[in-house]
Design a protein around this motif. Structure first.
Motif, PDB file in Angstrom:
ATOM      1  N   ASP A  68      82.297  54.193  82.332  1.00 42.69           N
ATOM      2  CA  ASP A  68      84.536  54.268  81.938  1.00 42.69           C
ATOM      3  C   ASP A  68      84.485  55.358  81.851  1.00 42.69           C
ATOM      4  OD1 ASP A  68      83.781  51.493  83.122  1.00 42.69           O
ATOM      5  OD2 ASP A  68      83.666  50.853  80.759  1.00 42.69           O
ATOM      6  N   THR A  69      84.403  56.749  81.363  1.00 41.54           N
ATOM      7  CA  THR A  69      84.901  57.644  80.817  1.00 41.54           C
ATOM      8  C   THR A  69      84.397  58.432  82.146  1.00 41.54           C
ATOM      9  OG1 THR A  69      84.111  57.695  78.878  1.00 41.54           O
ATOM     10  CG2 THR A  69      84.369  59.042  79.314  1.00 41.54           C
TER      11      THR A  69
ATOM     12  N   PHE B 153      80.347  64.946  74.385  1.00 45.07           N
ATOM     13  CA  PHE B 153      80.221  63.923  73.463  1.00 45.07           C
ATOM     14  C   PHE B 153      79.650  64.631  72.177  1.00 45.07           C
ATOM     15  CE2 PHE B 153      80.196  61.986  77.370  1.00 45.07           C
ATOM     16  CZ  PHE B 153      81.277  61.006  77.080  1.00 45.07           C
ATOM     17  N   GLU B 154      79.188  65.514  71.976  1.00 42.78           N
ATOM     18  CA  GLU B 154      78.949  66.168  70.874  1.00 42.78           C
ATOM     19  C   GLU B 154      79.416  66.998  70.201  1.00 42.78           C
ATOM     20  OE1 GLU B 154      73.627  65.537  70.515  1.00 42.78           O
ATOM     21  OE2 GLU B 154      74.817  67.752  70.879  1.00 42.78           O
ATOM     22  N   ASP B 155      79.094  67.692  68.829  1.00 43.57           N
ATOM     23  CA  ASP B 155      80.644  68.693  68.790  1.00 43.57           C
ATOM     24  C   ASP B 155      79.591  70.028  69.053  1.00 43.57           C
ATOM     25  OD1 ASP B 155      81.539  66.915  66.800  1.00 43.57           O
ATOM     26  OD2 ASP B 155      79.830  67.714  65.265  1.00 43.57           O
ATOM     27  N   SER B 156      80.597  70.504  68.870  1.00 39.88           N
ATOM     28  CA  SER B 156      79.819  72.419  69.819  1.00 39.88           C
ATOM     29  C   SER B 156      80.961  73.646  69.257  1.00 39.88           C
ATOM     30  CB  SER B 156      79.963  72.232  71.198  1.00 39.88           C
ATOM     31  OG  SER B 156      79.459  73.506  72.276  1.00 39.88           O
ATOM     32  N   THR B 157      80.669  74.536  68.928  1.00 38.58           N
ATOM     33  CA  THR B 157      82.054  75.244  68.556  1.00 38.58           C
ATOM     34  C   THR B 157      81.789  76.280  69.992  1.00 38.58           C
ATOM     35  OG1 THR B 157      81.296  75.498  66.390  1.00 38.58           O
ATOM     36  CG2 THR B 157      82.293  77.533  67.326  1.00 38.58           C
ATOM     37  N   ARG B 158      80.486  76.786  70.250  1.00 39.72           N
ATOM     38  CA  ARG B 158      80.165  78.069  71.604  1.00 39.72           C
ATOM     39  C   ARG B 158      80.550  77.438  72.490  1.00 39.72           C
ATOM     40  NH1 ARG B 158      78.158  79.504  67.099  1.00 39.72           N
ATOM     41  NH2 ARG B 158      77.213  77.370  66.706  1.00 39.72           N
ATOM     42  N   THR B 159      79.416  76.627  72.926  1.00 38.43           N
ATOM     43  CA  THR B 159      79.311  76.200  74.255  1.00 38.43           C
ATOM     44  C   THR B 159      80.296  75.714  74.898  1.00 38.43           C
ATOM     45  OG1 THR B 159      76.788  75.557  73.759  1.00 38.43           O
ATOM     46  CG2 THR B 159      77.804  75.107  75.857  1.00 38.43           C
ATOM     47  N   ARG B 160      81.591  75.150  73.731  1.00 38.03           N
ATOM     48  CA  ARG B 160      82.738  74.895  74.146  1.00 38.03           C
ATOM     49  C   ARG B 160      83.619  76.317  74.815  1.00 38.03           C
ATOM     50  NH1 ARG B 160      87.288  73.100  72.080  1.00 38.03           N
ATOM     51  NH2 ARG B 160      86.037  72.913  69.913  1.00 38.03           N
TER      52      ARG B 160
ATOM     53  N   THR C 127      89.709  69.356  78.754  1.00 47.17           N
ATOM     54  CA  THR C 127      88.801  69.397  77.613  1.00 47.17           C
ATOM     55  C   THR C 127      88.676  68.332  77.013  1.00 47.17           C
ATOM     56  OG1 THR C 127      88.256  72.071  77.615  1.00 47.17           O
ATOM     57  CG2 THR C 127      87.626  70.978  75.394  1.00 47.17           C
ATOM     58  N   PHE C 128      87.890  66.544  77.082  1.00 46.65           N
ATOM     59  CA  PHE C 128      87.737  66.111  76.359  1.00 46.65           C
ATOM     60  C   PHE C 128      87.243  65.866  75.481  1.00 46.65           C
ATOM     61  CE2 PHE C 128      84.945  63.025  76.523  1.00 46.65           C
ATOM     62  CZ  PHE C 128      85.882  61.734  76.524  1.00 46.65           C
ATOM     63  N   SER C 129      87.113  65.305  73.811  1.00 49.65           N
ATOM     64  CA  SER C 129      86.085  65.305  73.210  1.00 49.65           C
ATOM     65  C   SER C 129      85.956  64.123  73.189  1.00 49.65           C
ATOM     66  CB  SER C 129      85.411  66.586  71.994  1.00 49.65           C
ATOM     67  OG  SER C 129      87.267  66.438  71.370  1.00 49.65           O
ATOM     68  N   ALA C 130      84.785  64.030  72.488  1.00 50.45           N
ATOM     69  CA  ALA C 130      84.225  62.240  72.304  1.00 50.45           C
ATOM     70  C   ALA C 130      85.192  61.629  71.083  1.00 50.45           C
ATOM     71  CB  ALA C 130      83.368  61.712  72.339  1.00 50.45           C
ATOM     72  N   LYS C 131      85.305  62.740  70.147  1.00 54.16           N
ATOM     73  CA  LYS C 131      85.928  62.139  68.752  1.00 54.16           C
ATOM     74  C   LYS C 131      87.677  62.435  69.849  1.00 54.16           C
ATOM     75  CE  LYS C 131      82.821  63.665  65.813  1.00 54.16           C
ATOM     76  NZ  LYS C 131      82.095  65.578  65.302  1.00 54.16           N
ATOM     77  N   GLY C 132      88.579  61.355  69.033  1.00 51.65           N
ATOM     78  CA  GLY C 132      89.743  61.201  68.964  1.00 51.65           C
ATOM     79  C   GLY C 132      89.989  60.391  70.161  1.00 51.65           C
ATOM     80  N   SER C 133      88.631  60.022  71.730  1.00 54.00           N
ATOM     81  CA  SER C 133      89.053  59.801  72.445  1.00 54.00           C
ATOM     82  C   SER C 133      88.956  57.743  72.242  1.00 54.00           C
ATOM     83  CB  SER C 133      88.001  60.104  72.988  1.00 54.00           C
ATOM     84  OG  SER C 133      86.900  59.357  73.207  1.00 54.00           O
ATOM     85  N   SER C 134      89.127  57.470  73.745  1.00 49.55           N
ATOM     86  CA  SER C 134      88.086  55.785  73.816  1.00 49.55           C
ATOM     87  C   SER C 134      87.071  55.584  73.607  1.00 49.55           C
ATOM     88  CB  SER C 134      89.272  55.678  74.873  1.00 49.55           C
ATOM     89  OG  SER C 134      90.068  55.234  74.961  1.00 49.55           O
ATOM     90  N   VAL C 135      86.617  56.848  73.539  1.00 49.95           N
ATOM     91  CA  VAL C 135      84.616  56.580  73.340  1.00 49.95           C
ATOM     92  C   VAL C 135      84.669  56.076  71.831  1.00 49.95           C
ATOM     93  CG1 VAL C 135      82.215  57.778  73.044  1.00 49.95           C
ATOM     94  CG2 VAL C 135      83.594  58.286  75.215  1.00 49.95           C
TER      95      VAL C 135
END
Ligand code: ASP
Length: 316
Positions: free
Chosen positions: A89-90, A50-57, A73-81
């Motif tokens: 619900d997610t 739900f929050e930006d990440s480079t290394r960890t993800r 891999t699900f990132s909140a940006k671009g999803s129904s969040v």
């Protein structure tokens, strides 16, 4: 082993050593031409960011794939969040996909705990950073890196002096490291401006200081923290970035105050020129890139120990 990894405090001394020992074995895999093990074949690992990440993800993704898990891999940006869908619900959607492990990063402290205790998902929950609270796998990879440089790669960190510097108030890395490194016997000192030390820091298993120059000669490792602008760290906590760097940044002059064997760490992303100069970041005694490489082995170890042989039950 434990079922969920929500806090560095979830691991007692033998469990923490078990993760580090397993990671050491798995690190050898990175040098082989074929880097895959069949250990988690058929298991599903969901990266829920739900929050930006480079290394960890990327690191969790690489770790799960090297163990042959199926990774979503699900990132909140671009999803129904972004349309307002709730965490519940997610989570229920992911549960429908049959996730064996959910790796969650969230801007709210406590979100991974909520997922683990709500019954919304059946799998193991791994905290990949929640708000200003904790980031246990970062602490594990930091402990792993410290162990390789300062303790010959085995045993615990008895008596190792680790100085953590900077924006402790907003840092989940600082809290998780304070907890884990003290479990492993290290002596941790937090150095920060008074405005960037959290309320209640007296209850942490650490010493505190406002004097970086005085602390460096007594350090085996110094861990620089990022000034977390997105959490408001630049707004009134110190007079200016220049003043912050002068008092709490590391440059070549300060690096010379460290003992010869000492290493410089940073969890990334770095604000070069604020908490660390480029010269120090790129110095041979900086282990910042190695921390990233070690992160994959440590996360493989966590996934392996939490998931292997588990078919439900609390103590797995
Ligand atoms: N990458 C680390 C974290 O997610 C450190 C940082 O962002 O400063 O907490």
């Amino acid at each position: 082993m434990i079922r969920h990894l929500l806090s560095a405090a979830d691991l007692d001394h033998p469990q923490a050593l078990r993760v580090l020992d397993t990671a050491a074995e798995l690190l050898a895999l990175a040098d082989r031409p074929i880097k895959k093990l069949p250990t988690l074949r058929g298991r599903t690992v969901v990266n829920l960011f739900f929050e930006d990440s480079t290394r960890t993800r990327i690191s969790f993704e690489a770790a799960a794939k090297r163990l042959s898990a199926d990774v979503i891999t699900f990132s909140a940006k671009g999803s129904s969040v972004s349309k307002g869908e709730s965490l519940k619900d997610t989570a229920l959607t992911l549960q429908a996909l049959g996730a064996d492990a959910v790796i969650v990063r969230h801007q709210s402290s406590g979100a991974p705990h909520r997922l683990a205790t709500s019954g919304w998902v059946d799998g193991s929950v791994i905290n990949a950073g929640d708000g200003t609270h904790e980031h246990p796998t970062q602490a594990l990879l930091d402990a792993f890196t410290l162990r390789r440089h300062l303790a010959g790669g085995t045993g615990d960190l008895d008596g190792c002096r680790v100085t953590i510097v900077g924006d402790v108030l907003h840092s989940r890395v600082a809290r998780s490291n304070a907890l884990l490194l003290s479990t492993l016997g290290a002596e941790v000192t937090l150095v920060a401006p008074p405005t960037l030390l959290p309320v209640g820091v007296q209850t942490w298993p650490v010493a505190t200081s406002y004097d970086l120059d005085g602390s460096l000669p007594k350090s085996d490792a110094v861990m620089m923290l990022r000034v977390q602008r997105e959490r408001g760290a630049a707004g009134g906590f110190f007079p200016s970035p220049r003043e912050y760097s002068r008092r709490y940044g590391i440059d070549a002059r300060r690096m010379a105050l460290l003992p010869e064997h000492a290493i410089v760490m940073h969890p990334g992303p770095m604000n070069r020129g604020v908490e660390i100069t480029a010269e120090v970041a790129d110095h041979p005694r900086s282990v910042i890139v190695e921390q990233v490489a070690n992160g994959v082995a440590v996360r493989m170890a966590v996934l392996y120990l939490l998931l292997s042989g588990s078919e439900g039950g609390q103590d797995r």
